[in-house]
Write a protein that holds these residues in place. Structure first.
Motif, PDB file in Angstrom:
ATOM      1  N   SER A  40       4.694  24.656  16.370  1.00  0.00           N
ATOM      2  CA  SER A  40       5.925  25.725  16.086  1.00  0.00           C
ATOM      3  C   SER A  40       5.528  26.167  14.745  1.00  0.00           C
ATOM      4  O   SER A  40       5.813  27.352  14.460  1.00  0.00           O
ATOM      5  N   GLN A  43       2.848  28.682  13.987  1.00  0.00           N
ATOM      6  CA  GLN A  43       3.036  30.217  14.711  1.00  0.00           C
ATOM      7  C   GLN A  43       3.409  31.044  13.509  1.00  0.00           C
ATOM      8  O   GLN A  43       4.460  30.646  12.842  1.00  0.00           O
ATOM      9  N   ARG A  63       7.586  29.672  14.849  1.00  0.00           N
ATOM     10  CA  ARG A  63       7.890  30.496  15.959  1.00  0.00           C
ATOM     11  C   ARG A  63       8.152  29.493  17.337  1.00  0.00           C
ATOM     12  O   ARG A  63       7.191  28.686  17.399  1.00  0.00           O
ATOM     13  N   MET A  64       8.804  30.092  18.284  1.00  0.00           N
ATOM     14  CA  MET A  64       8.865  29.408  19.575  1.00  0.00           C
ATOM     15  C   MET A  64       7.601  29.275  20.145  1.00  0.00           C
ATOM     16  O   MET A  64       7.061  30.281  20.449  1.00  0.00           O
ATOM     17  N   ILE A  65       7.064  28.324  20.785  1.00  0.00           N
ATOM     18  CA  ILE A  65       5.804  28.312  21.523  1.00  0.00           C
ATOM     19  C   ILE A  65       6.152  28.217  23.127  1.00  0.00           C
ATOM     20  O   ILE A  65       7.513  27.766  23.436  1.00  0.00           O
TER      21      ILE A  65
END
Length: 615
Positions: A40, A43, A63-65
């Motif tokens: 995460s 990202q 960032r959400m994976i």
């Protein structure tokens, strides 16, 4: 003296493994959360928030994976399927409700199962996240390490206690070899990813686009639709004509491949568990049979209950034999269903792409969007559950059919009652033949005497126009009382056929077993239809190709515009504003095309033939 199998069970009953797989599942959340956190942080957010939020410390990082795109992923399909297969044992524990991390009252069992499902999902999340991550070098190292931990722990658990109390020798191997094989495949996959990403990092290979917007098979499908003269088809083989025909312009999404692989492994584990239960019940029945034999021997076979006890013993032996024999046809039936569901998915998706909805019930022509979104999440789990329960129900039904065959055909021959069996069978066949013959005779009389002649020589059947009405009314009157009795048999036949087809097709989630008008009550079929619509709206090759053309055209126009104004931006003179440049280009366009002046929208107080406006 104990048999070798019994000694093996007795020895393994005291075997204490140093590895508790359930406890290891809890501790595996620690490296799992660490891997999720690392991926995460790697990202980048496309639109990061304003500085008034506390997340500004991370910049545009974190960032959400996603573990897997359940809708539009066509790459690494078998890798995702094998990753699902690695979790098969834990899925079976959840299915049997044997895995309960918390002890709660009965009414809260649903929440416990939800927590257990989330825990199993978190423990296997790194497999999917590392396969789908854009940072191939880091994700391959993390995925290989995590897979190696699971592989080592599973191997240690198998080697310490390989035998069991039900199957006997190598019971643990029988249960865990599918997951072990899947973990070995993942190790090889992550090792391949590491080598390939390392070569790209060192500049020895060019990095290819990992996930294109338009897949190759989707583009080929659209080309086939736009082709005026279709390509000449090759001669089809017997397998392609009768069983399955490959389509090079169609690919199953990763969700369907993963569901099928997991269903195969779970079906295998379910059959093994069922066989273990059968072994346990068989041993108990053997003890019961020994007690019956002792009782019969003590009574010198002269007791009043001796015939009944002998029949009970015979029933037990026949049931055990029939149950073992029907394992193979029941399992083959469910395996064929898995392949048939894939074939039906392809056929129905193609019909939806062509705008054909006639194969769907009318109530499903415009399904709810929210229900369809939920259906895409329900389908995979429900498909596996339907296959497992369907196998058990089909096995029970086939066992009952086997008992009927044994008691009606086989046992009379064994007991030297073949002539009586043939006599009864002949009487039954003759009775059914007479009933069916009378039904056919009614149809023949109606066609010969109570319908008017054909209106043309090309007509296939007579028109629905009555003839000989007096005879027709007498015919109906005298057959009225007979058809009451015939209707009783028809009703029982309807019930028998409905039960047979319903139990036989219970595992088919793509086909409803309810009557027309009641399809909404079939939740499995509703999930299937919702899943089809989601895939239809998001993976339609024509729609995806159209969006691809728009995106590509937009990128090309932006590139041309950037090249066109590059020299103006790089000039050493005074820089001009965008508004001034736009006004200058507008003036140049209107001077070169005077007719456009009359077509421009006029402002209040300005005539259409005034001087050109520049703002």
């Amino acid at each position: 003296m104990l048999s070798s199998n019994a000694r093996t069970r007795q020895l393994n009953g005291t075997c204490a493994s140093s590895v508790d797989m359930e406890l290891f599942l809890h501790y595996s959340l620690i490296p799992s959360l660490f891997i999720i956190l690392v991926l995460s942080l790697l990202q980048r957010r496309e639109h990061h928030r304003q500085r008034d939020d506390a997340s500004y410390l991370l910049g545009n990082r974190f960032r959400m994976i996603i573990p897997l795109d359940f809708v539009g992923t066509f790459r690494n399909r078998w890798s995702y399927g094998i990753a699902f297969g690695a979790a098969a044992n834990k899925v079976m524990f959840l299915f049997s409700e044997g895995y309960q991390p918390l002890q709660v009252p009965q009414w809260a069992q649903a929440f416990v199962l939800l927590i257990g499902g989330i825990e199993v999902g978190l423990s296997h999340f790194p497999f999917f996240a590392c396969l789908s991550s854009e940072f191939r070098l880091v994700s391959s190292i993390l995925g290989f390490s995590y897979s190696l931990i699971w592989f080592a722990v599973t191997t240690l658990h198998i080697t310490q206690c390989p035998h069991g109390q039900f199957v006997g020798k190598y019971e643990t191997v029988v249960f865990y070899w599918p997951s072990l094989l899947c973990l070995a495949f993942l190790l090889g996959r992550f090792l391949y990813m590491f080598v390939k990403s390392l070569r790209v990092h060192l500049g020895w290979e060019l990095q290819t686009e990992e996930k294109p917007f338009l897949e190759v098979h989707q583009a080929e499908h659209v080309k086939q639709l736009l082709r005026k003269c279709p390509l000449q088809e090759r001669e089809k083989s017997w397998f392609q004509t009768r069983i399955y025909e490959w389509d090079p312009y169609f690919q199953f999404p990763s969700r369907m491949i993963g569901t099928t692989v997991l269903a195969f492994i779970c079906l295998y584990l379910f059959i093994v568990i069922e066989f273990c239960m059968f072994v346990y019940v068989r041993d108990e029945l053997d003890v019961f049979e020994g007690e019956l034999e002792s009782y019969v021997a003590s009574m010198n076979q002269t007791g009043t209950l001796t015939p009944v006890l002998l029949q009970v013993k015979e029933l037990i032996n026949v049931t055990k034999g029939v149950w073992v024999v029907t394992i193979l046809p029941a399992s083959l039936t469910c395996v064929s269903y898995l392949f048939h569901i894939l074939a039906c998915y392809r056929k129905q998706m193609k019909r939806l792409w062509a705008g054909d909805k006639h194969f769907l019930p009318l109530k499903f022509h415009n399904p709810s969007s929210s229900e369809s979104v939920v259906a895409i999440a329900r389908y995979s789990g429900w498909q596996i559950a339907y296959i497992l329960w369907g196998y058990l129900i089909i096995h029970v039904m086939q066992s009952l059919c086997g008992l009927v065959i044994m008691y009606s055909l086989v046992l009379p021959v064994i007991h030297n009652q073949a002539l009586e069996m043939l006599r009864g069978l002949g009487i039954g066949i003759l009775t059914i033949s007479i009933v069916l013959g009378l039904m056919v005779l009614q149809v023949w009389i109606a066609a010969s005497f109570f319908l008017q002649p054909k209106m043309g020589t090309a007509d296939k059947q007579k028109p629905l126009a009555l003839n000989n009405r007096r005879a027709f009314h007498n015919f109906n009157y005298f057959l009225f009382f007979y058809n009451v009795l015939l209707g009783l048999g028809a009703c029982l036949c309807r019930l028998l056929i409905s039960c047979t087809l319903g139990t036989w097709l219970i595992a088919r989630i793509d086909r409803t077993i309810l009557q027309s008008g009641c399809e909404r009550a079939d939740m499995g079929f509703s999930a299937w239809i919702g899943m089809l619509y989601v895939d239809h709206y998001h993976t339609n090759p024509v729609l995806v190709s159209f969006c691809h053309i728009l995106i590509t055209g937009h990128r090309e126009r932006r590139l041309q515009r950037a090249i066109k104004y590059w020299y103006l931006n790089q000039s050493a003179g005074p820089r001009t504003s965008v508004r001034s440049r736009t006004r200058w280009l507008l003036l140049q366009t209107l001077i070169n095309n005077p007719r456009l002046v009359t077509l421009r929208k006029s402002r209040p107080g300005h005539g259409s033939r005034d001087l050109p406006r520049f703002c």
